[in-house]
Design an enzyme around this catalytic site. Sequence first.
Site, short mmCIF file in Angstrom:
data_model
loop_
_atom_site.label_atom_id
_atom_site.label_comp_id
_atom_site.label_asym_id
_atom_site.label_seq_id
_atom_site.Cartn_x
_atom_site.Cartn_y
_atom_site.Cartn_z
CB SER A 315 32.57 36.09 21.20
OG SER A 315 31.22 36.34 20.80
CE LYS A 316 30.31 30.12 25.37
NZ LYS A 316 30.34 29.39 26.66
NE ARG A 317 27.09 36.66 24.76
CZ ARG A 317 28.25 37.12 25.24
NH1 ARG A 317 29.02 37.87 24.50
NH2 ARG A 317 28.62 36.82 26.46
CB ALA A 320 25.57 30.56 20.24
#
Length: 560
Positions: A315-317, A320
Amino acid sequence: MEKEPRVIKPCPFLPNDQIHPPENLFFSFGLSDFPDFRTSTTSRLPTIPYLCPIMPDQKVRVRFAPSPTGGLHLGGVRTVLFNYLFAKKNGGDFVLRIEDTDQNRYVEGAEEYILDCLKWCGLTPDESPVTGGPYAPYRQSERKALYREYAERLVRQGHAYYAFDTPEELEQNRREIPNFQYGQVYRDGLRNSLSLTEHEVDTLLDAGTPHVIRIKIPADERVNFHDMIRGQVSFDTNTVDDKVLLKADGMPTYHLAVVVDDYLMKITHAFRGEEWLPSAPVHLLLWEYLGWKADMPQWAHLPLILKPDGHGKLSKRDGARLGFPVYAMNWFDAKTGELTPGFRELGFLPEAFLNLLATLGWNDGTDQEIFSLDELIEKFSMERISKAGAKFDFEKAKWFNAEWIKKSEALSLESKVKTILEDKGVVVSDDAYLLKVIDKVKDRVVLLPDFYQQSAYFFEQPKEYDVNSVKPKWTDAKTEFFNTFITTLNTVEAWDEATLEAAFKALAEEKAIKVGDLMLPFRIMLVGGKFGPHVFDIATLLGKAETIKRIEAALIAFNS
């Protein structure tokens, strides 16, 4: 007696005269005891097979149908890539269709972003909202009127119904009923055209009462279909809820729109992510209910791209948290003000980005890892796609990029490198010289911004030196060596690597100093640190005057 499973299968399309086993040639729906055909072991009823016509002349048509709701995840780009490769491998068309029916999630600029990502990757659609095509329009919001016709048809046939429940009523049901689903268990106790009288329904419709149209999922049936990657897949309809097909604002949901548009646009193969598997029974039933089962595309649900540890979808999370991008390009969300980094801006070449995506879940059966787009088209096959999810490895992704930079021609990198240098204030006035520099340093570059550190010193004298790596072993004898070397350089006529190296080593021998004790100081004099290609290659490119100038400047710094 137990019901025979409902088997919904598309007519097979055989690219390149590929021969399929007999079981892939039948559409069967229920009655059978014929020993020549595949049957269910749980039923005594004979199966009546429906033999689909094989159409080798049918043109392959695939589509990528994203929603313009944000950045384009690398999993989405991989879906584009596999669609594109399959289409080009089989002489077909690749269609881009924008599924913007969810106006609440629509994000301004997201469609343009998707188009820019595909352009950067070199995956140009044959038909799209921009290029047009024979089945335009290619935005679902511009096709709104036609969806109601098909939703109403399903209502008339008894395969769908009007539902008048308010959002507040549905929310109350979710609070009061554990695992509430709008479907066969609870539908008769809710406000819809199955539980209300015909007069009540007509009154509500005439009054313009907000309503949706839901599919009526049959009870106690199994829906089976053949997935090109996973083989036979089966669903129990008792676990499937009555999905909304047409929303109160008249816009279709994904479930109705994807089926209608795939049919009208003559899509032959539908490839999408594994996460869409739970929606398959709804879509398969819609193909049957609308009378289009003979035209249904072949399905393939692509494996997930997993987190580096293999536990769950990337995921994008995760990006990050772990320090790497998951979007193709930088995405700025105007609503939140959040900037999500992308592979392009980090310094990836599109060729490397596509190469790494291709190997996430696919291989050609050999040890080859580096593929051009043309090679991928030539070698791609659905049979080589794995069912299992693929772990994302950012270090491997960087390796792909470094390999592609190495194999790229300097001319193809020129504009990118020039921009990187000039953005850092480095003046590049000679493009021919820049090409020579790129050729010298590209083997040492992993990400495109690395070109600044690896090549800026060819254009400007070091502003500072790694004196801490020199001073502990610096001596007067070394100062004398380099002063003498300056004199030697002034007399050198042939300015090339071999001549400079020979002169350097001859003087070291004369001064009784180990060459190895002089090479690091010489490198730091020219570039400022412990990096760069062979030091005599650097001096050759810098030229006589600049090399002497840098030795003189460094001697001052080393002796201060």
